[in-house]
Scaffold this active site. Sequence first.
Site, PDB file in Angstrom:
ATOM      1  N   GLU A  73       5.907 -14.186   3.736  1.00  0.00           N
ATOM      2  CA  GLU A  73       6.539 -13.346   4.217  1.00  0.00           C
ATOM      3  C   GLU A  73       6.321 -11.670   4.707  1.00  0.00           C
ATOM      4  OE1 GLU A  73      10.940 -15.220   2.440  1.00  0.00           O
ATOM      5  OE2 GLU A  73       9.754 -13.241   1.241  1.00  0.00           O
ATOM      6  N   ASN A 124      17.482 -17.841  -0.551  1.00  0.00           N
ATOM      7  CA  ASN A 124      16.942 -16.546  -1.877  1.00  0.00           C
ATOM      8  C   ASN A 124      18.633 -16.404  -1.223  1.00  0.00           C
ATOM      9  OD1 ASN A 124      16.799 -14.345  -2.801  1.00  0.00           O
ATOM     10  ND2 ASN A 124      15.261 -13.857  -1.384  1.00  0.00           N
ATOM     11  N   SER A 159      13.470 -14.176   8.733  1.00  0.00           N
ATOM     12  CA  SER A 159      13.891 -14.686   9.914  1.00  0.00           C
ATOM     13  C   SER A 159      14.235 -16.021  10.177  1.00  0.00           C
ATOM     14  CB  SER A 159      13.841 -13.564  10.797  1.00  0.00           C
ATOM     15  OG  SER A 159      14.654 -11.711  10.141  1.00  0.00           O
TER      16      SER A 159
END
Length: 251
Positions: free
Chosen positions: A170, A8, A215
């Site tokens: 997420e 992304n 991350s």
Amino acid sequence: MKKLMAANWKMYKTWGEAEATARDLVDLAASKLPEDREVLVFPPFTALKAVSDILNPVDGFSTGGQDYYYEDEGAFTGEISPVMLADVGAAYGLTGHSERRHVLGEDDECVGRKTAYGLSRGLKVILCIGELIEERRAGRVHEVLERQLRIGLGGVPGDLDPEQLSVAYEPVWAIGTGEVAGPTEIVEAHAFIRKNLISLFGKKANEIRILYGGSVKPDNCGDIIALDNVDGVLVGGASLHGESFSRIVLA
Ligand code: PGA
């Protein structure tokens, strides 16, 4: 089921920068891409056609739109439709990303309309869900994930082709912070998501891919991707350079 390795790029990269990164990625990863991996890039809209032209001809590579509106066309200034995404080569669309929810103010209903609409227009959709740190501290992770799935998928027909839909877990506190969720947290959340998907769609929901995002880096991707019910990753910061994203793709 192939593992989906998704980048992304958010609001980064001019056209030329995006083209250069896409070329680097193909040079570094295309010839070594394992059979069971698929690579997906979400460039900014302005670079979508250029990146699609580079990636779509390569086996196992595709592109997607970071957002879209739930109409084909009309007086919706600033918006982009699924038809327009497909027109510039995008196979995928992203809905419910935490930045759309928490920075741009999209609620569950809006995310749900986008998800159902994109699927109805033939896009493969990745619905993003995840709790805030306050919600985790308050013991509300299941409640938040259950609600985001129920409303986010509320308009999706029961005869869904499971290959068309993915869900990305997420946790908001792990996005862009360097603080990756631990293996226990990831396995637990993904199992909960799988259980909810099965209650919504029956046993074919075992074929819906569940990605982890937050991350992900070249040095932690191998461990994450090997966890139960982790069918891919959605990567922000570490996807911006061909060198680091290719190491993730091949991890
Ligand atoms: P990050 O972003 O990899 O930079 O944490 C993930 C995402 O926003 O999808």
